[in-house]
Design an enzyme around this catalytic site. Structure first.
Site, PDB file in Angstrom:
ATOM      1  N   CYS A 177      -6.046   1.187   5.699  1.00  0.00           N
ATOM      2  CA  CYS A 177      -6.753  -0.076   6.202  1.00  0.00           C
ATOM      3  C   CYS A 177      -6.124  -0.127   7.552  1.00  0.00           C
ATOM      4  O   CYS A 177      -5.048   0.495   7.975  1.00  0.00           O
ATOM      5  CB  CYS A 177      -6.270  -1.170   4.938  1.00  0.00           C
ATOM      6  SG  CYS A 177      -4.626  -1.539   5.046  1.00  0.00           S
ATOM      7  N   GLU A 231       0.726   3.907   1.909  1.00  0.00           N
ATOM      8  CA  GLU A 231       1.268   4.229   3.202  1.00  0.00           C
ATOM      9  C   GLU A 231       2.434   3.359   3.599  1.00  0.00           C
ATOM     10  O   GLU A 231       3.400   3.899   4.209  1.00  0.00           O
ATOM     11  CB  GLU A 231       0.202   4.202   4.096  1.00  0.00           C
ATOM     12  CG  GLU A 231      -1.044   4.838   3.872  1.00  0.00           C
ATOM     13  CD  GLU A 231      -2.255   3.869   3.213  1.00  0.00           C
ATOM     14  OE1 GLU A 231      -3.349   4.174   3.561  1.00  0.00           O
ATOM     15  OE2 GLU A 231      -1.776   3.177   2.192  1.00  0.00           O
ATOM     16  N   HIS A 276       0.861  -1.344  -0.021  1.00  0.00           N
ATOM     17  CA  HIS A 276       0.112   0.066  -0.023  1.00  0.00           C
ATOM     18  C   HIS A 276       0.923   1.273   0.116  1.00  0.00           C
ATOM     19  O   HIS A 276       2.031   1.193   0.418  1.00  0.00           O
ATOM     20  CB  HIS A 276      -0.893  -0.068   1.134  1.00  0.00           C
ATOM     21  CG  HIS A 276      -1.919  -1.037   1.111  1.00  0.00           C
ATOM     22  ND1 HIS A 276      -3.017  -1.189   2.020  1.00  0.00           N
ATOM     23  CD2 HIS A 276      -2.242  -2.101   0.386  1.00  0.00           C
ATOM     24  CE1 HIS A 276      -3.906  -2.199   1.763  1.00  0.00           C
ATOM     25  NE2 HIS A 276      -3.433  -2.655   0.551  1.00  0.00           N
ATOM     26  N   CYS A 325      -2.214  -0.600   7.585  1.00  0.00           N
ATOM     27  CA  CYS A 325      -1.456   0.621   7.356  1.00  0.00           C
ATOM     28  C   CYS A 325      -1.706   1.299   8.605  1.00  0.00           C
ATOM     29  O   CYS A 325      -0.742   2.361   9.058  1.00  0.00           O
ATOM     30  CB  CYS A 325      -2.017   1.195   6.361  1.00  0.00           C
ATOM     31  SG  CYS A 325      -1.352   0.418   4.745  1.00  0.00           S
TER      32      CYS A 325
END
Length: 156
Positions: A99, A73, A71, A102
């Site tokens: 999410c 992040e 992801h 993260c």
């Protein structure tokens, strides 16, 4: 002359530009980590270094999620670690709400503020961030501009 953008608007616009580098077409997500109004790192969703990307070999789907990619992040936090940059006390600007995984990385990296544009259906991520005292700010994109009163006076 148009007014200067707020700092949140400025940094969020950069996060959206970073998202254009995404290699997974299921969601183009970008993130930037900022501290003291300085950009420390950027990240977008894509495959780990040296591995093929979704746009090259297709998605690797498990449980309705593409697991080929990291992801945005995660990549922004990893870039900081890779280059020895402390993000403690910083803000992460993300095109989508983080999410749960993260969110946990954001907490452990010492980030104190998350500014996001798009919603992601993960109430546990919100709960974890709130419990950890991380400020979570929804920043709708594109930002709504205020219309001066004199322009709306004759509006139907």
């Amino acid at each position: 002359m148009s007014p200067r953008p707020s700092w949140d608007e400025y940094f969020m616009s950069i996060a959206f530009q970073v998202a254009t580098r995404s290699t997974c077409d299921r969601a183009h997500v970008g993130a930037i980590i900022v501290k003291d109004r300085r950009i420390l790192t950027t990240g977008y969703n894509g495959a780990p270094m040296g591995l093929p990307h979704c746009d090259e070999v297709g998605h690797l789907m498990i449980g309705g999620h593409c697991v080929r990619t990291l992801h945005a992040e995660q990549n922004a936090i990893i870039q900081a670690a890779l280059h020895g940059v402390s993000v403690r006390g910083g803000t992460i600007y993300v095109t989508h709400q983080p999410c749960l995984t993260c969110a946990k990385m954001i907490i452990n990296a010492g980030l104190v503020r998350v500014v996001y544009a798009g919603h992601y259906p993960d109430p546990l991520a919100v709960q974890f961030l709130e419990e950890a005292g991380v400020e979570l700010v929804h920043f709708p994109w594109p930002p709504q501009k205020d219309t001066p009163e004199d322009e709306t006076a004759d509006a139907p």
